[in-house]
Design a protein around this motif. Structure first.
Motif, PDB file in Angstrom:
ATOM      1  N   THR A 106      24.796  99.438 -51.506  1.00  0.00           N
ATOM      2  CA  THR A 106      23.543  98.821 -51.956  1.00  0.00           C
ATOM      3  C   THR A 106      22.598  98.568 -50.785  1.00  0.00           C
ATOM      4  N   SER A 107      23.146  98.223 -49.621  1.00  0.00           N
ATOM      5  CA  SER A 107      22.305  98.043 -48.443  1.00  0.00           C
ATOM      6  C   SER A 107      21.631  99.358 -48.058  1.00  0.00           C
ATOM      7  N   THR A 108      22.370 100.453 -48.157  1.00  0.00           N
ATOM      8  CA  THR A 108      21.804 101.760 -47.821  1.00  0.00           C
ATOM      9  C   THR A 108      20.771 102.198 -48.848  1.00  0.00           C
ATOM     10  N   LEU A 109      21.010 101.892 -50.112  1.00  0.00           N
ATOM     11  CA  LEU A 109      20.019 102.212 -51.142  1.00  0.00           C
ATOM     12  C   LEU A 109      18.737 101.404 -50.929  1.00  0.00           C
ATOM     13  N   ASP A 110      18.877 100.158 -50.488  1.00  0.00           N
ATOM     14  CA  ASP A 110      17.686  99.373 -50.131  1.00  0.00           C
ATOM     15  C   ASP A 110      16.916 100.051 -49.004  1.00  0.00           C
ATOM     16  N   TYR A 111      17.652 100.603 -48.059  1.00  0.00           N
ATOM     17  CA  TYR A 111      17.007 101.290 -46.938  1.00  0.00           C
ATOM     18  C   TYR A 111      16.182 102.485 -47.429  1.00  0.00           C
ATOM     19  N   PRO A 139       7.762  89.764 -43.525  1.00  0.00           N
ATOM     20  CA  PRO A 139       8.525  90.552 -42.546  1.00  0.00           C
ATOM     21  C   PRO A 139      10.041  90.434 -42.716  1.00  0.00           C
ATOM     22  N   GLU A 140      10.511  89.254 -43.155  1.00  0.00           N
ATOM     23  CA  GLU A 140      11.955  89.091 -43.360  1.00  0.00           C
ATOM     24  C   GLU A 140      12.430  89.972 -44.516  1.00  0.00           C
ATOM     25  N   TYR A 141      11.643  89.989 -45.571  1.00  0.00           N
ATOM     26  CA  TYR A 141      11.984  90.833 -46.720  1.00  0.00           C
ATOM     27  C   TYR A 141      12.001  92.299 -46.308  1.00  0.00           C
ATOM     28  N   ARG A 171      12.470  93.509 -43.356  1.00  0.00           N
ATOM     29  CA  ARG A 171      13.564  93.783 -42.418  1.00  0.00           C
ATOM     30  C   ARG A 171      14.898  93.905 -43.138  1.00  0.00           C
ATOM     31  N   ILE A 172      15.111  93.089 -44.159  1.00  0.00           N
ATOM     32  CA  ILE A 172      16.356  93.175 -44.926  1.00  0.00           C
ATOM     33  C   ILE A 172      16.481  94.548 -45.580  1.00  0.00           C
ATOM     34  N   LEU A 173      15.364  95.042 -46.109  1.00  0.00           N
ATOM     35  CA  LEU A 173      15.389  96.357 -46.743  1.00  0.00           C
ATOM     36  C   LEU A 173      15.566  97.470 -45.716  1.00  0.00           C
ATOM     37  N   SER A 174      14.784  97.425 -44.657  1.00  0.00           N
ATOM     38  CA  SER A 174      14.695  98.569 -43.750  1.00  0.00           C
ATOM     39  C   SER A 174      15.757  98.589 -42.661  1.00  0.00           C
ATOM     40  N   ILE A 184      33.247  86.441 -44.632  1.00  0.00           N
ATOM     41  CA  ILE A 184      32.098  86.552 -45.528  1.00  0.00           C
ATOM     42  C   ILE A 184      31.122  85.380 -45.401  1.00  0.00           C
ATOM     43  N   GLN A 185      31.609  84.180 -45.087  1.00  0.00           N
ATOM     44  CA  GLN A 185      30.702  83.033 -45.028  1.00  0.00           C
ATOM     45  C   GLN A 185      29.754  83.099 -43.832  1.00  0.00           C
ATOM     46  N   SER A 186      30.080  83.930 -42.871  1.00  0.00           N
ATOM     47  CA  SER A 186      29.193  84.103 -41.716  1.00  0.00           C
ATOM     48  C   SER A 186      28.270  85.309 -41.863  1.00  0.00           C
ATOM     49  N   MET A 187      28.290  85.955 -43.011  1.00  0.00           N
ATOM     50  CA  MET A 187      27.454  87.141 -43.175  1.00  0.00           C
ATOM     51  C   MET A 187      25.961  86.865 -43.015  1.00  0.00           C
ATOM     52  N   PRO A 188      25.429  85.720 -43.457  1.00  0.00           N
ATOM     53  CA  PRO A 188      23.998  85.484 -43.191  1.00  0.00           C
ATOM     54  C   PRO A 188      23.666  85.488 -41.702  1.00  0.00           C
ATOM     55  N   ASP A 189      24.532  84.855 -40.895  1.00  0.00           N
ATOM     56  CA  ASP A 189      24.310  84.892 -39.447  1.00  0.00           C
ATOM     57  C   ASP A 189      24.520  86.295 -38.890  1.00  0.00           C
ATOM     58  N   LEU A 190      25.522  86.985 -39.396  1.00  0.00           N
ATOM     59  CA  LEU A 190      25.791  88.331 -38.902  1.00  0.00           C
ATOM     60  C   LEU A 190      24.653  89.285 -39.263  1.00  0.00           C
ATOM     61  N   ALA A 191      24.041  89.081 -40.423  1.00  0.00           N
ATOM     62  CA  ALA A 191      22.889  89.905 -40.802  1.00  0.00           C
ATOM     63  C   ALA A 191      21.716  89.677 -39.855  1.00  0.00           C
ATOM     64  N   ILE A 192      21.581  88.455 -39.349  1.00  0.00           N
ATOM     65  CA  ILE A 192      20.546  88.183 -38.341  1.00  0.00           C
ATOM     66  C   ILE A 192      20.853  88.968 -37.068  1.00  0.00           C
ATOM     67  N   ILE A 193      22.112  88.957 -36.659  1.00  0.00           N
ATOM     68  CA  ILE A 193      22.504  89.693 -35.455  1.00  0.00           C
ATOM     69  C   ILE A 193      22.232  91.183 -35.622  1.00  0.00           C
ATOM     70  N   THR A 194      22.744  91.767 -36.691  1.00  0.00           N
ATOM     71  CA  THR A 194      22.600  93.211 -36.874  1.00  0.00           C
ATOM     72  C   THR A 194      21.164  93.602 -37.185  1.00  0.00           C
ATOM     73  N   GLY A 195      20.398  92.674 -37.754  1.00  0.00           N
ATOM     74  CA  GLY A 195      19.007  92.977 -38.045  1.00  0.00           C
ATOM     75  C   GLY A 195      18.097  92.842 -36.847  1.00  0.00           C
ATOM     76  N   HIS A 196      18.388  91.861 -35.973  1.00  0.00           N
ATOM     77  CA  HIS A 196      17.416  91.520 -34.934  1.00  0.00           C
ATOM     78  C   HIS A 196      17.790  91.953 -33.520  1.00  0.00           C
ATOM     79  N   MET A 197      19.045  92.293 -33.272  1.00  0.00           N
ATOM     80  CA  MET A 197      19.386  92.694 -31.902  1.00  0.00           C
ATOM     81  C   MET A 197      18.592  93.919 -31.470  1.00  0.00           C
ATOM     82  N   ASN A 198      18.502  94.907 -32.342  1.00  0.00           N
ATOM     83  CA  ASN A 198      17.726  96.092 -31.988  1.00  0.00           C
ATOM     84  C   ASN A 198      16.239  95.766 -31.876  1.00  0.00           C
ATOM     85  N   ASP A 199      15.755  94.853 -32.737  1.00  0.00           N
ATOM     86  CA  ASP A 199      14.353  94.426 -32.628  1.00  0.00           C
ATOM     87  C   ASP A 199      14.066  93.867 -31.239  1.00  0.00           C
TER      88      ASP A 199
END
Length: 320
Positions: free
Chosen positions: A158-163, A186-188, A190-193, A214-229
């Motif tokens: 589903t994450s890839t389909l959002d992409y 921008p957050e929306y 970034r989550i998609l792209s 799984i409970q740390s996934m919101p923080d992990l999504a920040i890491i994986t979303g923003h490190m490259n940024d």
């Protein structure tokens, strides 16, 4: 053109501001306990990935070739996912990432964009896609359950389909004025792209129970979303590339790009330390994350990202 649009499309070429950007990124790495180190090159792995792509019928020549994208994905897999014990999983990740990059690069409009717009529909209905690279993405996504549990493979898919939807969204909103009244947009986007959930779930061995992380996934999504940024921002600014999250965030909040960068850094550093603290009792999740995090930084130590130049700013600050 409004001031907000100017802030999105104008790159920062002021020497003092560029120095501040270098310092901010260097301090980000320091706050996360990361440092510059040589990235891993694996010529044998590159050859094997190319051979695997050919054997699977993934386009390696012509308009839709993924060949130009394989070296970066080989480096990414070797550095950030090298801790994964299953070689077949690492191969699948490498090919999936290569195809995703090719999709983003090749589909710039016209008939290809029409095919992109129908990708999810055709995927759900098990119909052929419109061109070879989309067919390859379709094929690889359907293999996710071979390497992950049904739940995790669903979330990766589903994450890839959002992409794929984000590519169409970018095309249809390319002339859209950025509003300061919608600072969360921008957050929306970034989550998609950014594929943050797919990237995050891929870093764990398939044998690791999901309840351990799984409970740390919101923080992990920040890491994986923003490190490259963060780690890409300096090279994007000096090259005049403003089609990035930091620029969009700055425009939507009517702040400078440097301030936007600092906000994202603070958020990402906090997420990093949240994860380390929460996973101390879960050794396998903790070790996988630490390996991924430092490997992802190491991946950005290629000359393309100019981290050596950035880290020299930190050294000069330490010496002063």
């Amino acid at each position: 053109m409004t001031m907000t649009e100017d802030s999105l499309f104008a790159s920062t070429l002021d020497g003092n501001v560029l120095a501040s950007i270098r310092r901010a990124i260097a301090e980000f790495l320091q706050r996360c306990g990361a440092h510059y180190e040589a990235y891993i090159l694996d010529d044998a792995w590159h050859t094997e990935c190319c051979q695997e792509a050919i054997s699977r019928g993934i386009p390696m020549d012509g308009k839709y070739s993924i060949r130009p994208f394989i070296p970066a994905c080989v480096a990414l897999t070797a550095n950030a996912y090298g801790h994964l014990p299953d070689r077949a999983t690492r191969m699948w990740i490498c090919l999936l990432d290569s195809v995703i990059l090719a999709v983003d690069d090749h589909l710039v409009g016209g008939q290809d964009m029409e095919h992109m717009n129908r990708f999810n529909e055709r995927f759900v209905n098990c119909q052929p896609q419109g061109n070879p690279v989309l067919n390859s993405l379709d094929m690889l996504l359907r293999e996710a359950p071979r390497y992950h549990s049904p739940l995790v493979s669903n979330l990766i898919t589903t994450s890839t389909l959002d992409y794929t939807s984000s590519i169409v969204l970018d095309h249809e909103t390319k002339d859209m004025q950025i509003s300061t009244k919608t600072p969360s947009y921008p957050e929306y986007w970034r989550i998609l792209s950014g594929l943050p959930n797919a990237i995050a779930f891929l870093l764990f061995p398939s044998t690791l129970p999901v309840q351990e992380y799984i409970q740390s996934m919101p923080d992990l999504a920040i890491i994986t979303g923003h490190m490259n940024d963060i780690l890409s921002f300096y090279k994007e600014e000096i090259s005049g590339d403003t089609a990035n999250y930091i620029s969009l965030r700055a425009a939507s909040r009517d702040i400078t790009k440097l301030d936007a960068l600092r906000e994202v850094i603070d958020q990402t550093v906090q997420a990093h330390h949240n994860i380390l603290e929460s996973w101390k009792p879960h050794t396998e999740a903790y070790d996988a994350y630490v390996s991924f995090f430092h490997g992802y930084v190491r991946f950005h130590c290629t000359p393309r990202y100019k981290l050596e130049e950035i880290m020299s700013e930190r050294s000069s600050c330490d010496d002063s």
